[in-house]
Design a protein around this motif. Structure first.
Motif, PDB file in Angstrom:
ATOM      1  N   ARG A 146      22.748  29.799 -25.546  1.00  0.00           N
ATOM      2  CA  ARG A 146      21.572  29.990 -26.398  1.00  0.00           C
ATOM      3  C   ARG A 146      20.557  28.868 -26.143  1.00  0.00           C
ATOM      4  NH1 ARG A 146      21.164  29.281 -32.836  1.00  0.00           N
ATOM      5  NH2 ARG A 146      18.974  29.864 -33.054  1.00  0.00           N
ATOM      6  N   LYS A 147      19.283  29.215 -26.187  1.00  0.00           N
ATOM      7  CA  LYS A 147      18.223  28.254 -25.892  1.00  0.00           C
ATOM      8  C   LYS A 147      17.026  28.562 -26.775  1.00  0.00           C
ATOM      9  CE  LYS A 147      15.705  26.539 -21.814  1.00  0.00           C
ATOM     10  NZ  LYS A 147      15.464  26.741 -20.377  1.00  0.00           N
ATOM     11  N   LYS A 148      16.270  27.520 -27.149  1.00  0.00           N
ATOM     12  CA  LYS A 148      15.098  27.705 -28.008  1.00  0.00           C
ATOM     13  C   LYS A 148      13.967  26.833 -27.460  1.00  0.00           C
ATOM     14  CE  LYS A 148      14.379  28.301 -32.995  1.00  0.00           C
ATOM     15  NZ  LYS A 148      15.007  28.079 -34.312  1.00  0.00           N
ATOM     16  N   VAL A 149      12.795  27.442 -27.246  1.00  0.00           N
ATOM     17  CA  VAL A 149      11.664  26.727 -26.644  1.00  0.00           C
ATOM     18  C   VAL A 149      10.397  27.007 -27.453  1.00  0.00           C
ATOM     19  CG1 VAL A 149      10.233  26.488 -24.562  1.00  0.00           C
ATOM     20  CG2 VAL A 149      12.709  26.829 -24.334  1.00  0.00           C
ATOM     21  N   TYR A 150       9.582  25.972 -27.611  1.00  0.00           N
ATOM     22  CA  TYR A 150       8.304  26.069 -28.329  1.00  0.00           C
ATOM     23  C   TYR A 150       7.195  25.686 -27.352  1.00  0.00           C
ATOM     24  CZ  TYR A 150       4.936  24.892 -32.169  1.00  0.00           C
ATOM     25  OH  TYR A 150       3.855  24.824 -33.029  1.00  0.00           O
ATOM     26  N   VAL A 151       6.255  26.586 -27.142  1.00  0.00           N
ATOM     27  CA  VAL A 151       5.077  26.310 -26.320  1.00  0.00           C
ATOM     28  C   VAL A 151       3.853  26.457 -27.222  1.00  0.00           C
ATOM     29  CG1 VAL A 151       3.706  26.995 -24.321  1.00  0.00           C
ATOM     30  CG2 VAL A 151       6.196  27.116 -24.203  1.00  0.00           C
ATOM     31  N   TYR A 152       2.973  25.438 -27.228  1.00  0.00           N
ATOM     32  CA  TYR A 152       1.852  25.471 -28.163  1.00  0.00           C
ATOM     33  C   TYR A 152       0.627  24.789 -27.561  1.00  0.00           C
ATOM     34  CZ  TYR A 152       3.107  20.588 -29.201  1.00  0.00           C
ATOM     35  OH  TYR A 152       3.380  19.245 -29.094  1.00  0.00           O
ATOM     36  N   ASN A 153      -0.516  25.072 -28.169  1.00  0.00           N
ATOM     37  CA  ASN A 153      -1.774  24.390 -27.866  1.00  0.00           C
ATOM     38  C   ASN A 153      -2.328  23.792 -29.153  1.00  0.00           C
ATOM     39  OD1 ASN A 153      -4.958  25.172 -28.325  1.00  0.00           O
ATOM     40  ND2 ASN A 153      -4.630  23.980 -26.466  1.00  0.00           N
TER      41      ASN A 153
ATOM     42  N   MET B 240      -1.667  30.117 -16.986  1.00  0.00           N
ATOM     43  CA  MET B 240      -1.203  28.880 -17.625  1.00  0.00           C
ATOM     44  C   MET B 240      -1.821  27.654 -16.954  1.00  0.00           C
ATOM     45  SD  MET B 240       0.942  29.576 -20.204  1.00  0.00           S
ATOM     46  CE  MET B 240       2.259  28.383 -20.466  1.00  0.00           C
ATOM     47  N   GLU B 241      -1.969  27.682 -15.638  1.00  0.00           N
ATOM     48  CA  GLU B 241      -2.622  26.573 -14.925  1.00  0.00           C
ATOM     49  C   GLU B 241      -4.072  26.426 -15.385  1.00  0.00           C
ATOM     50  OE1 GLU B 241      -2.270  27.338 -10.739  1.00  0.00           O
ATOM     51  OE2 GLU B 241      -0.079  27.476 -10.847  1.00  0.00           O
ATOM     52  N   ASP B 242      -4.763  27.552 -15.526  1.00  0.00           N
ATOM     53  CA  ASP B 242      -6.174  27.503 -15.920  1.00  0.00           C
ATOM     54  C   ASP B 242      -6.367  27.065 -17.369  1.00  0.00           C
ATOM     55  OD1 ASP B 242      -7.040  28.121 -13.420  1.00  0.00           O
ATOM     56  OD2 ASP B 242      -7.966  30.039 -13.937  1.00  0.00           O
ATOM     57  N   LEU B 243      -5.412  27.358 -18.242  1.00  0.00           N
ATOM     58  CA  LEU B 243      -5.504  26.853 -19.620  1.00  0.00           C
ATOM     59  C   LEU B 243      -5.611  25.331 -19.615  1.00  0.00           C
ATOM     60  CD1 LEU B 243      -2.859  29.059 -21.489  1.00  0.00           C
ATOM     61  CD2 LEU B 243      -5.332  29.099 -21.864  1.00  0.00           C
ATOM     62  N   ASN B 244      -4.808  24.682 -18.787  1.00  0.00           N
ATOM     63  CA  ASN B 244      -4.853  23.219 -18.687  1.00  0.00           C
ATOM     64  C   ASN B 244      -6.183  22.744 -18.108  1.00  0.00           C
ATOM     65  OD1 ASN B 244      -2.321  22.515 -19.759  1.00  0.00           O
ATOM     66  ND2 ASN B 244      -1.295  22.992 -17.842  1.00  0.00           N
TER      67      ASN B 244
ATOM     68  N   PRO C  42      -5.149  22.814 -23.077  1.00  0.00           N
ATOM     69  CA  PRO C  42      -3.872  22.335 -22.542  1.00  0.00           C
ATOM     70  C   PRO C  42      -2.711  22.677 -23.466  1.00  0.00           C
ATOM     71  CG  PRO C  42      -5.140  20.517 -23.444  1.00  0.00           C
ATOM     72  CD  PRO C  42      -6.048  21.719 -23.455  1.00  0.00           C
ATOM     73  N   TRP C  43      -1.567  22.964 -22.872  1.00  0.00           N
ATOM     74  CA  TRP C  43      -0.405  23.390 -23.646  1.00  0.00           C
ATOM     75  C   TRP C  43       0.749  22.418 -23.459  1.00  0.00           C
ATOM     76  CZ3 TRP C  43       3.516  24.471 -20.171  1.00  0.00           C
ATOM     77  CH2 TRP C  43       3.132  24.793 -18.871  1.00  0.00           C
ATOM     78  N   THR C  44       1.672  22.465 -24.416  1.00  0.00           N
ATOM     79  CA  THR C  44       2.852  21.595 -24.420  1.00  0.00           C
ATOM     80  C   THR C  44       4.091  22.456 -24.584  1.00  0.00           C
ATOM     81  OG1 THR C  44       1.580  19.800 -25.436  1.00  0.00           O
ATOM     82  CG2 THR C  44       3.983  19.674 -25.623  1.00  0.00           C
ATOM     83  N   ARG C  45       5.139  22.127 -23.832  1.00  0.00           N
ATOM     84  CA  ARG C  45       6.426  22.824 -23.960  1.00  0.00           C
ATOM     85  C   ARG C  45       7.463  21.846 -24.533  1.00  0.00           C
ATOM     86  NH1 ARG C  45      11.145  22.435 -21.643  1.00  0.00           N
ATOM     87  NH2 ARG C  45      12.518  24.248 -21.386  1.00  0.00           N
ATOM     88  N   VAL C  46       8.151  22.287 -25.580  1.00  0.00           N
ATOM     89  CA  VAL C  46       9.182  21.478 -26.223  1.00  0.00           C
ATOM     90  C   VAL C  46      10.446  22.307 -26.340  1.00  0.00           C
ATOM     91  CG1 VAL C  46       9.859  20.283 -28.341  1.00  0.00           C
ATOM     92  CG2 VAL C  46       7.487  20.182 -27.586  1.00  0.00           C
ATOM     93  N   GLU C  47      11.579  21.731 -25.926  1.00  0.00           N
ATOM     94  CA  GLU C  47      12.857  22.428 -26.135  1.00  0.00           C
ATOM     95  C   GLU C  47      13.413  22.014 -27.496  1.00  0.00           C
ATOM     96  OE1 GLU C  47      16.749  23.647 -23.476  1.00  0.00           O
ATOM     97  OE2 GLU C  47      14.895  22.925 -22.546  1.00  0.00           O
ATOM     98  N   ILE C  48      13.785  22.993 -28.298  1.00  0.00           N
ATOM     99  CA  ILE C  48      14.285  22.743 -29.648  1.00  0.00           C
ATOM    100  C   ILE C  48      15.804  22.795 -29.630  1.00  0.00           C
ATOM    101  CG2 ILE C  48      14.310  23.612 -32.030  1.00  0.00           C
ATOM    102  CD1 ILE C  48      11.555  24.846 -31.482  1.00  0.00           C
ATOM    103  N   PRO C  49      16.486  21.771 -30.148  1.00  0.00           N
ATOM    104  CA  PRO C  49      17.961  21.808 -30.171  1.00  0.00           C
ATOM    105  C   PRO C  49      18.473  22.990 -30.976  1.00  0.00           C
ATOM    106  CG  PRO C  49      17.117  19.620 -30.757  1.00  0.00           C
ATOM    107  CD  PRO C  49      15.952  20.541 -30.743  1.00  0.00           C
TER     108      PRO C  49
END
Length: 394
Positions: free
Chosen positions: A317-324, A377-381, A386-393
């Motif tokens: 199982r995995k959980k990921v948060y991508v946000y701007n 996604m490249e062009d958003l930056n 710009p976006w950030t990716r965070v892995e949630i435990p």
């Protein structure tokens, strides 16, 4: 090098025109058209390069078709009202022009957001060899691309998806909406639908509340579950998705005003007779509320919009948060707009750039998650989101 016609000169139309003008190597010629050409001229005057303007009624299909046939653009960017999507699509078909919008069609007489009307154009666009890209805003739009990117890079299957939209900004007005008041209020007061265990579940509007701790110092805010159109296409196009929800923040002040307006009938969309004339209360309310385009210099703070995906990768199982996160004041400095219009307008430009450069192509009607997410996604930056990716435990 390409020519685009942007239809709509509200807050989002202004951002799209500014951002297209910043990429002259793709957008060689820009025409900004609206029912009220003076609005187009005011936007064009702010931009440091030539933007032509035109007066056009997007509901008049023959006139719009003739306009497109005369101008021969490579693409129409529709940032008019959702009620006008189908008439603009009809004109694009008749004139042989590719199409892009930021919000799905909604019939004027019913507050009902769904893609069925536009998906029904699939064969007609395919037969003409044309492409229609739907929902190239932020939500829908970037949230669809965030989800597709996580599905491609982080997961074998996404099982649960939460899209969470916060406006942590403040414009200091007693009550004002950050985008078109009529569309905003229709959206917020509609019954909530969310996808749970593979089925749609309907609940009363704003009846489910949670708290979410937003990143980068924004902190905890109340979020309310509501229906949003990207849920419809994502549940169709993202394999393995069992549950999907959309959440948005609302201040207590906004909800208090909205409740009173509903109670006194000002959010009604059916006509009432007043002094011998038929008026629609919500349209009258829109006329007396502040124009969202006027909120730019007043709005301080930030927005935070992102997607939390919960699924599996390599049997785990995995959980990921991508946000701007977007700053209202920075947006105003750049394009004379607050962040709500900015976060919709920039993705419209990027989606258009994807189509015009051939990175996204096809014949028919497409939602954002059906395209390769990586170049977007490249062009958003590169272009201000710009976006950030965070892995949630877990």
């Amino acid at each position: 090098m390409a020519k685009v016609i942007i239809i709509g000169a509200g807050g989002v139309g202004g951002v799209v025109a500014h951002k297209c003008a910043q990429v002259p190597e793709v957008f060689e010629e820009i025409v900004l058209a609206s029912r009220t050409e003076s609005k187009c001229k005011a936007i064009a005057a702010e931009i440091g390069r030539d933007v032509r303007t035109a007066q056009i009624d997007a509901d008049d299909v023959p006139a719009l078709t003739a306009f497109l046939e005369k101008e021969k653009p490579d693409l129409v960017i529709n940032v008019a009202l959702p009620y006008q999507d189908l008439s603009i699509m009809d004109a694009c078909l008749a004139a042989g022009v590719n199409y892009l919008d930021t919000a799905n069609y909604e019939p004027p007489e019913t507050a009902k957001f769904e893609y069925s009307w536009q998906w029904a154009y699939q064969e007609r666009f395919k037969e003409k060899g044309l492409m229609a890209l739907l929902g190239s805003g932020f939500d829908p739009g970037v949230t669809n691309v965030f989800t597709a990117w996580m599905a491609k890079h982080d997961f074998e299957e996404i099982h649960e998806l939460d899209i969470i939209d916060a406006n942590a900004g403040n414009h200091g007005m007693p009550f004002a909406t950050n985008f078109n008041p009529e569309i905003n209020i229709r959206e917020v007061t509609a019954p909530c639908r969310h996808f749970e265990n593979g089925e749609w579940v309907e609940t009363p509007a704003l009846s489910t509340k949670n708290s979410f701790d937003f990143p980068e110092g924004i902190g905890p805010m109340n979020i309310y579950r509501m229906y949003h159109e990207e849920l419809e296409s994502l549940t169709k196009n993202i394999q393995g998705l069992k549950s999907a929800r959309f959440w948005m923040t609302f201040s207590d002040n906004y909800l208090k005003h909205l409740e009173v307006l509903q109670n006194v009938g000002m959010t009604r969309i059916d006509p009432v007779e007043y002094q011998g004339q038929q008026i629609i209360p919500l349209q009258f309310l829109k006329a007396v509320l502040p124009d969202p385009a006027s909120l730019g210099p007043l709005t301080k703070g930030r927005t935070c919009i992102g997607c939390i995906a919960d699924g599996v990768r390599d049997g785990e199982r995995k959980k990921v948060y991508v946000y701007n996160i977007c700053n209202h004041e920075d947006c105003y400095k750049e394009v004379k707009s607050q962040a709500i219009s900015y976060t919709t307008g920039v993705p419209a430009m990027i989606g258009a750039k994807m189509m015009l450069t051939g990175k996204w192509s096809g014949e028919g009607v497409f939602n954002m998650e059906q395209m390769d997410p990586d170049p977007f996604m490249e062009d958003l930056n590169q272009y201000g989101l710009p976006w950030t990716r965070v892995e949630i435990p877990v």
